[in-house]
Every structure is written in structure tokens, then in C-alpha cells.
Design a protein around this motif. Structure first.
Motif, short mmCIF file in Angstrom:
data_model
loop_
_atom_site.label_atom_id
_atom_site.label_comp_id
_atom_site.label_asym_id
_atom_site.label_seq_id
_atom_site.Cartn_x
_atom_site.Cartn_y
_atom_site.Cartn_z
N ASP A 1 0.84 -1.20 0.00
CA ASP A 1 0.00 0.00 0.00
C ASP A 1 0.88 1.25 0.00
OD1 ASP A 1 -1.85 2.03 0.43
OD2 ASP A 1 -3.11 0.76 1.68
N ILE B 1 0.09 4.30 -0.75
CA ILE B 1 -0.56 5.49 -0.18
C ILE B 1 -0.35 5.52 1.33
CG2 ILE B 1 -2.82 6.56 0.26
CD1 ILE B 1 -3.64 5.56 -2.54
N LEU B 2 -0.43 4.33 1.93
CA LEU B 2 -0.22 4.25 3.37
C LEU B 2 1.24 4.56 3.74
CD1 LEU B 2 -1.40 3.71 6.13
CD2 LEU B 2 -1.02 1.26 5.78
N VAL B 3 2.16 4.15 2.89
CA VAL B 3 3.57 4.46 3.15
C VAL B 3 3.77 5.97 3.13
CG1 VAL B 3 5.94 4.18 2.32
CG2 VAL B 3 4.37 2.26 2.20
N GLU B 4 3.17 6.64 2.14
CA GLU B 4 3.26 8.11 2.09
C GLU B 4 2.64 8.73 3.33
OE1 GLU B 4 1.23 9.01 -1.52
OE2 GLU B 4 3.06 8.98 -2.73
N SER B 5 1.54 8.12 3.77
CA SER B 5 0.85 8.64 4.96
C SER B 5 1.63 8.38 6.23
CB SER B 5 -0.55 8.02 5.07
OG SER B 5 -1.29 8.32 3.92
N ASN B 6 2.73 7.66 6.12
CA ASN B 6 3.63 7.48 7.25
C ASN B 6 4.79 8.48 7.19
OD1 ASN B 6 2.68 5.34 8.99
ND2 ASN B 6 2.93 3.99 7.23
#
Lengths: 311, 228
Positions: free
Chosen positions: A198, A200-205
Motif C-alpha cells: 500500500d 498510499i499508506l507508506v506516504e501517509s507514514n
């Protein structure tokens, strides 16, 4: 409450039984490969095995940067082409050749990573497929420089077929494999793996995924570049045959999916096995070779399909 | 702390946000409600950078972040969870947080706070929905946020689980001083947690106030129940 901790560098983790299994596999493989010259006397076979080892390393770097991040790259041989041409068109000194091949490989890695800033999935795969074909066209069109399909002759510096060449390649393969093995067990490796699940989730981290892609392709490209330098030195000529994505890319994809996506050790082994199989196939009729490679493509289709269905 | 100024966003012919302005104060627990398709998640996406607005500005801690990428917004203190829970199923619970931070102490503390210390080595794929919601919260905490945006954190949870999660959010708000904006359809559970509510409908902000005030607002009733 949670503000008193000082940041620490993430430690290297050995992980669970699966990781220990991988580690045991590494030790066994290295031990077996180390004694090969004592058991194999044929210089042809030793040379073939040396090239297979290098292809195994290139496959492991492909696994590291492309398969592990989920950015399935269909033009990875472009990196080999850039590394080979940058090195062998510039100098004849072996030390400089290795350095320039590494730089060329890193440059190829940067160019391969760039489409990933904008494209994902099949779009990225298709865009990267163009790269090696463009390089092949350039090499054929600008024959005076690149010598097209005939290739640039490589200065003799490596006595092919003997134990010296084999142990040089073996040492390089061991170091490369260990570097990749250690890297995937750091936080950077965890981030690479998480990107395929995912992004998008990595970016959101708080992670700049473009930097991660770039760094992973530069690392992979550098190692693949040096591998190409040794590979071409064994072959004796830097030609478009090194860049042709088929069947090499099919072997890479298959090798990376044999055990599980993202396992550099198993990709390395798969790469060696499939390269040796390819050498064996060269004695078969073109029809049989086509049939077998086509069957491999179908297997790849189901492996990739299965991987995406599992998400 | 957060100021959204006249933000608009269209997706083709659909107006997802139509000149929305919202302010969130430091330490506040704010609810964001509205019928499906009212623009709540789009507003979240605009604040976190996942969607670029056509018009308007997003200001966080006095800094215009309208054109900043997602990862920079996280670095300056904005963390979020997603409507469809997002996590890395093949990674362990601890490794899920390692993607967020390299600070092992912080990971330990975040897991302890949300009650997942005992599951740190478990693959996230084996967690229940309740635990996944807590993992999302732990991931947000591991980012050392100033503002946490939670998108339907109670969706799919049993009453007791939703109440527990609400209590946890409230306690984190009071002990750590974190600011929360929560999108939630379970209004009764949400109203026990938040101090102020913003109501959206058809891409516009239609009401704002305490939970008691907004439920009495005729525009809100109309948005939820229709004209009849």
C-alpha cells in the motif's frame, strides 16, 4: 507521555523462522558454490556457472528494487545495457571499467525509477519495456559507436574458464547477496516491502516514496552494473544481446516468483538455475525453446495474477 | 491550528467541496458529520494532501500547506486513518509501526497505549477489526502528530468496542494534548467523544456547534431526513 524518546537507527533484525531459513539457505548455497571448482573440471561448465552466478545476482537486484516494491519492471536489461556501454566505450582499464559500470548501472537505475514517480502497475511496466528497445535501436543505428549486434570488443583481462575467474565472480556474488540480504532486513527493507502492499499508506507514514524508489533502483543498478561488467568480460563482447529483454526478463520474473516475491536469496538461486537451464535449452530446437519460454510466460501470468489477487 | 479557507474541489461534474471553510483549535476534539457523499473524506484528503483543491487554502500552524506533498504534511504533524482500514497485512504489528518511525521506544509506547503490546509479533493480517482500528491509531501516534484525522474509526465495531475506542481517544486528547478531527456516522458514539461538530451536506458546511445544538438544527435534520 510519548515525547521523551530519542530517535535511534533501526536495528538489523533476523526475524522469525522464515528469515532463519533464508539465512541457512544462504550459508548452504555459499558453501556449495565455494567448492564447485574442485568438483567441476570443465572450463566451459565453470565459465557457464560463473555467468549463471552473475545472472543470479542481477535477478536478486531485480527482486530487491522491482518485485519487492511492486513496481514490476519489464525493461531491467536496460540497466545492463547502460552499464555495459558506459564502461566499455570509455576505458580499457579493469578497475576503471568496474567503477564506470557501477556508475552506469546507477544511472540506469535512476532512469528506470523516474517513470515510477508518475506511473504505477501495468502502466509503469509498459513504459519500462520501451527502454531496452530504444537502447537497442540506438546501438544499431549508431553502429560506428556501439557496433550494433556485433558489439564492442572487451579488453582481455580475465582468464575465462579457470578457477580465478570463477572465484572472482563468486566473491562478488557473495558480497552482493549479503548486501541485499542485510538491506532487506533493515527498516529500509521493511519500507520497500510495505510499498508493494500500500504505497498510499507508506506516504501517509511521512515517507517520500519517490526517494525510496530512487534509492532502491540506484542500489540495484549499481550492483547490476558491476555484475554486467563481469558478465560482459566473460562473454568477451558488449552487444545488443546483453540488452535483449527476452528471454532474460522472463527468467528474472520467474526466478523472483518461484518461492515468494521479495526473497532475494531464492531469486538468486532461481536466477542461477534458470540461466543454466537456458544454456541447456540452447541445444534444443528453436520451436522447443519457444514452447518452453511460452509456458514460462503463462506461469508468470498466474504468479502475478495470484500475487495481486492475494492483496 | 488548522484553517481550511474556502476550499473547492470538483471531480468532473461532481462538486465534492464547494467553498468549505473550517477551523480547528489546538487540543480540540472535533466531529465532522454529514450524509454519504457530503464531502467529509474529500475534506480529509485535501487537508492531508491526498487530493489537491481547485481553489482555497489549507493553513496548518500558520503555514500554508495547500501545495505541500503528503509526506511533508505528516512530518509537520498531520496524521490520519482511513475509511477502509489501511495497514500492511504481511507485516507484523510492530513492523507496521516501524514504517512510521525508527524509534523503538515510541513504537513500544504506542502499542502499549492502544493495548496491542501483546500482539506486536503477530502478522497484522491476523488482527480483528477492533485491533486493526487500534493499530491505525497506534500508527498515527508513532508519527508524533499534532493533529489526528480519524475517518470513521468506529465503523464495524460492536457498541462496547466503539465506546472503548471513544474513551481511548478522549484520554489521549486529555493526556497528550492531541487535536482530533473525527468523521463518524455513529452519531451517538461520536457525540460522547467530541466537543464541537461541523456538519456537511452536498460539499458545503451547513452547521457548526456543540453536539446538542447541531442535532436541533433544521438544516441538519433536513440533510439527514430529507424535506418531508
Amino acid at each position: 507521555m510519548m515525547g521523551g524518546y530519542k530517535p535511534k537507527i533501526g536495528p538489523l533484525r533476523m526475524g522469525g523462522p522464515r528469515a532463519l531459513g533464508d539465512f541457512a539457505a544462504v550459508v548452504v548455497i555459499i558453501a556449495v558454490l565455494a567448492v564447485v571448482p574442485f568438483a567441476v573440471t570443465s572450463s566451459y561448465l565453470l565459465s557457464a556457472l560463473s555467468m549463471a552466478l552473475l545472472f543470479g545476482v542481477i535477478t536478486a537486484t531485480y527482486d530487491f528494487a522491482s518485485i519487492r516494491t511492486g513496481y514490476i519492471n519489464l525493461g531491467y536489461t536496460f540497466i545492463m545495457g547502460i552499464a555495459g556501454y558506459v564502461a566499455f566505450l570509455s576505458t580499457s582499464s579493469p578497475q576503471l571499467l568496474a567503477l564506470l559500470a557501477a556508475v552506469g548501472g546507477a544511472l540506469g537505475g535512476v532512469l528506470m525509477a523516474l517513470p515510477g514517480f508518475r506511473l504505477r502497475g501495468p502502466f509503469y511496466a509498459m513504459a519500462t519495456l520501451i527502454f531496452p528497445f530504444v537502447l537497442i535501436v540506438i546501438a544499431r543505428t549508431m553502429y560506428d559507436v556501439f557496433k550494433g549486434d556485433d558489439g564492442v570488443p572487451v579488453p582481455f583481462w580475465l582468464p575465462v574458464g579457470g578457477p580465478y575467474a570463477y572465484y572472482l565472480v563468486f566473491s562478488f556474488a557473495v558480497v552482493s547477496l549479503l548486501v541485499l540480504y542485510v538491506l532487506i532486513r533493515t527498516r529500509f527493507g521493511t519500507i520497500l516491502k510495505s510499498m508493494s502492499e500500500d504505497e498510499i499508506l507508506v506516504e501517509s507514514n511521512g515517507i517520500n516514496t519517490n526517494i525510496i524508489k530512487l534509492v532502491s533502483f540506484v542500489i540495484a543498478g549499481t550492483i547490476a552494473g558491476i555484475s554486467t561488467f563481469l558478465y560482459v568480460s566473460l562473454q568477451g563482447v558488449m552487444s545488443t544481446a546483453v540488452i535483449e529483454p527476452i528471454p532474460l526478463l522472463i527468467y528474472m520474473l520467474l526466478a523472483c516468483g518461484i518461492y515468494k516475491p521479495g526473497g532475494v536469496v531464492w531469486s538468486f538461486m532461481g536466477g542461477i538455475g534458470l540461466y543454466m537451464f537456458d544454456i541447456y535449452l540452447r541445444g534444443a530446437t528453436p520451436e522447443l525453446r519457444l514452447a518452453i519460454i511460452s509456458a514460462m510466460l503463462i506461469i508468470i501470468y498466474f504468479l502475478i495474477r495470484g500475487r495481486h489477487a492475494a492483496r | 491550528m488548522l484553517r481550511v479557507e474556502s476550499v473547492s474541489k470538483r471531480f468532473g461534474g461532481v462538486v465534492a467541496l464547494d467553498g468549505v471553510s473550517v477551523e480547528v483549535d489546538k487540543g480540540e476534539l472535533m466531529g465532522l458529520i454529514g450524509p454519504n457523499g457530503s464531502g467529509k473524506t474529500t475534506l480529509f484528503n485535501v487537508v492531508t494532501g491526498h487530493v489537491k483543491p481547485d481553489n482555497g487554502r489549507v493553513v496548518f500552524d500558520g503555514m500554508d500547506i495547500t501545495r505541500k506533498p503528503v509526506h511533508i504534511r505528516v512530518k509537520i504533524g498531520i496524521a490520519r486513518s482511513f475509511q477502509q482500514p489501511k495497514y500492511f497485512p504481511s507485516l507484523t504489528v510492530r513492523d507496521n509501526l516501524r514504517v512510521a518511525t525508527r524509534d523503538e521506544g515510541l513504537i513500544e509506547e504506542a502499542l502499549k497505549v492502544v493495548g496491542l503490546s501483546g500482539k506486536s509479533s503477530v502478522p497484522a493480517a491476523k488482527l480483528t477489526l477492533h485491533e486493526i482500528r487500534r493499530l491505525e491509531l497506534a500508527r498515527c501516534l508513532a508519527l508524533r502528530p499534532k493533529l489526528v484525522l480519524l475517518d470513521e474509526p468506529m465503523a464495524g465495531l460492536a457498541m462496547r468496542e466503539a465506546a472503548e475506542l471513544g474513551e481511548l481517544i478522549k484520554s489521549l486528547n486529555s493526556t497528550m494534548g492531541l487535536t482530533y478531527v473525527i468523521v463518524e456516522h455513529r452519531l451517538s458514539s461520536l457525540f460522547k467523544v467530541v466537543e464541537r461538530v461541523v456538519v456537511m451536506n452536498a460539499g458545503r458546511k451547513i452547521a457548526e456547534g456543540t453536539p446538542e445544538d447541531v442535532v436541533k438544527n433544521p438544516l441538519v435534520k433536513q440533510a439527514y431526513l430529507g424535506r418531508s
